[in-house]
Design an enzyme around this catalytic site. Structure first.
Site: not given
Ligand SMILES: [Fe+2]
Length: 577
Positions: A10, A458
């Site tokens: 995962h 950002r």
């Protein structure tokens, strides 16, 4: 008693070791194998956990995995039946998951031991329970509301719970395909951000937009009786991989989420690297706005069910620090505990602690007070790496090192700061950080041009001495793991211009001396020189996982235009090299 927690096969595979109820070491595999968001088996992380406690895998009593293929099976079958084209995939995926479920051979192979030596008991825990466990069992609380939300995990996107004593009682689940995380990912993909984990970037773009599409996006994700629902016409069917796929080499790829309906509604999707238009910024704005509306709606519903003022929260969406910063004003919750690894690497900690408290009924005794759960390196090892790299350096005592680094930062230099144990979770919190002056108007451009090469929109983050937070920010709830964005007070914005985002906010790290004395004292030394109790803190890396070992820090220092590197007690400067 030793419990090994795992997130495996995962995204953000990881391992954590819990010894007699305390998390003593935890690390994501990406930090060791250098593959960002690695989603295979975390063999190196497991080995690092065992080395940290001087144990062998045969000494481990329990292994807990934050995934349960049998959880919510009826819902999965129902979805597969309604989407016949996906059934074959679904069967294949279940077969693959079955193969990976057997942890024993994987650990035996990964650690090169005879499977007969393994005596541990194995536990599998549903994804979102592991998320909530990672927050609640690390919190100092005896009772709290529990909340988890992300793209998906074990076919669920959102979970609400009542946490009390040793127990987590599940109150509600939202099943796929309805997912607030998938909604966010879908819009991010539509405006050209298509890599796994790009959502955090786009959050920084949102304040450049304006309210053009909020009404339209409200149709894409609607509110319904304390819940929410996607209008699936705007989405491609998720398929059995739940929108995300781990490739054979362990890298994670996103399936395309947006449908043709999005193109009809908003025009062509932006290609990655194409110019960002006002349309894209306005969509980012509406996406964040709508995300917050749904999030607060859910939290208010949770409060109805669990009327406590404490909220233990996790899941990838809990990294949305902008929403976290607003929840005190928009919900009745007064305190949050969000563990630093709120995303999927945190499942390893959650699964292990859940086994200890909920399965084995052992008493609560642990609080995660800081994020420094990774490896550290001896001075001798650091010095030998410096020599190997042919760097000129000086060895300094504690205060002279702090003074030298604070002086470098005060004159506008950029310093790599590598100290002590590596942080657990995606944020650098003062042990694997690059530090700089927060009040120089050119600092953002300098960092981007010389080291970070990030998107122009950002923001960089401020680390602030805890006792000064209230002077600088409009909220005083601490943000120790850099998971809350607050407004910067008008009078302080000029002083913090390099970390003040376009909407006059900052994603702060509250630094107390208890949590990290060395980093706190560095900021204090900087404060003494400049009158600013804040330092700009960005992660120590350049388009790679955050550096973990000394040679990675040295390599990053050498290939970028950083001015100095403070690594353990050693200070290397470019001028000397
Ligand atoms: Fe998750």
């Amino acid at each position: 008693m030793l419990i090994l927690g795992l997130n495996m096969f995962h995204a953000d595979a990881s391992a954590a070791i819990v010894q007699d109820g305390e998390v003593v070491f935890a690390i994501a595999e990406e930090r060791l194998n250098r593959v960002k968001h690695f989603g295979g088996f975390p063999a190196l992380a497991v080995k690092a956990c065992l080395d940290a406690v001087g144990a062998k895998i045969s000494d481990v009593d329990h292994v807990a995995v934050g995934q349960d293929r049998d959880a919510n099976l009826a819902k999965k079958v129902q979805y597969a039946a309604a989407n016949p084209a996906k059934v074959l995939n679904f069967v294949r995926l279940r077969q693959r998951k079955h193969a990976m479920r057997d942890v024993r051979p994987l650990l035996a192979e990964g650690l090169e031991v005879d499977p007969a030596q393994l005596r541990f008991q194995e536990h599998h825990l549903e994804h979102h329970i592991a998320h909530i466990a990672s927050a609640y069992y690390c919190s100092p609380w005896e009772r709290a509301a529990g909340f988890s939300y992300d793209g998906s995990g074990d076919f669920v996107s959102t979970m609400m719970a009542r946490c009390e004593g040793n127990d987590i009682e599940i109150l509600d689940r939202v099943f796929l395909p309805h997912s607030l995380g998938s909604f966010y990912t879908m819009v991010c993909e539509f405006i050209g951000y298509r890599k796994y984990g790009d959502e955090g970037k786009v959050m920084g773009l949102a304040p450049y937009g304006k309210d053009t599409y909020c009404g339209q996006l409200a149709e894409v994700i609607g509110l319904k009786n304390g819940n929410f629902q996607l209008d699936l016409k705007y989405f491609k069917p998720l398929g059995s991989n739940e929108g995300m796929q781990v490739l054979a080499d362990g890298t994670v790829s996103l399936a395309r989420h947006f449908s043709e309906r999005m193109i009809r509604a908003f025009g062509p999707a932006r290609e990655p690297h194409a110019e960002i238009t006002q349309r894209d910024m306005d969509l980012a704005y509406a996406m964040q706005h709508r995300f917050e509306e749904v999030f607060f709606h859910l939290l208010n519903e949770l409060y109805e069910k669990v009327p406590l003022d404490k909220l233990a929260m996790a899941g990838g969406c809990a990294l949305n620090s902008v929403a976290n910063g607003k929840l005190f004003a928009r919900t009745p919750f007064r305190e949050t505990y969000i563990q630093p690894a709120a995303g999927d690497e945190g499942l390893a900690v959650g699964a292990a602690l859940h086994t200890y408290h909920s399965v084995l009924k052992q008493p609560r005794r642990y609080v995660m007070k800081n994020s420094y759960l990774g490896p550290e390196f001896s001075d001798a090892r650091i010095e030998s790496e410096l020599k190997k790299a042919n760097l000129m350096y000086r060895k300094l005592e504690r205060q002279p090192l702090l003074d030298a680094v604070a002086e470098q930062v005060a004159v506008g230099n950029v310093v790599g700061w590598f100290q002590g144990r590596m942080e657990w979770g995606p944020r650098a919190l003062g042990n694997r950080s690059i530090v700089a002056h927060p009040g120089r108007p050119d600092m953002k451009d300098i960092l981007n041009a010389r080291i970070k090469h990030r998107e122009w929109f950002r923001p960089f983050a401020p680390s602030i001495m805890a006792e000064h937070q209230n002077e600088y920010f409009e909220h005083d709830q601490p943000s120790p793991f850099m998971l809350h964005v607050y407004k910067i007070r008008p009078g302080k914005r000029a002083q913090l211009c390099a970390v003040n985002h376009v909407d006059d906010t900052g994603r702060l790290q509250t630094v107390s001396r208890d949590e990290n004395p060395l980093y706190y004292d560095l900021i204090k030394s900087f404060h003494r020189r400049t009158g600013i109790p804040v330092i700009l803190n960005t992660s120590f890396n350049e388009n790679e996982p955050i550096v973990c070992a000394p040679h990675e820090a040295i390599d990053c220092f050498q290939r970028t235009r950083m001015d100095a590197l403070a690594i353990g007690p050693y200070l290397a400067t470019k001028s000397e090299n």
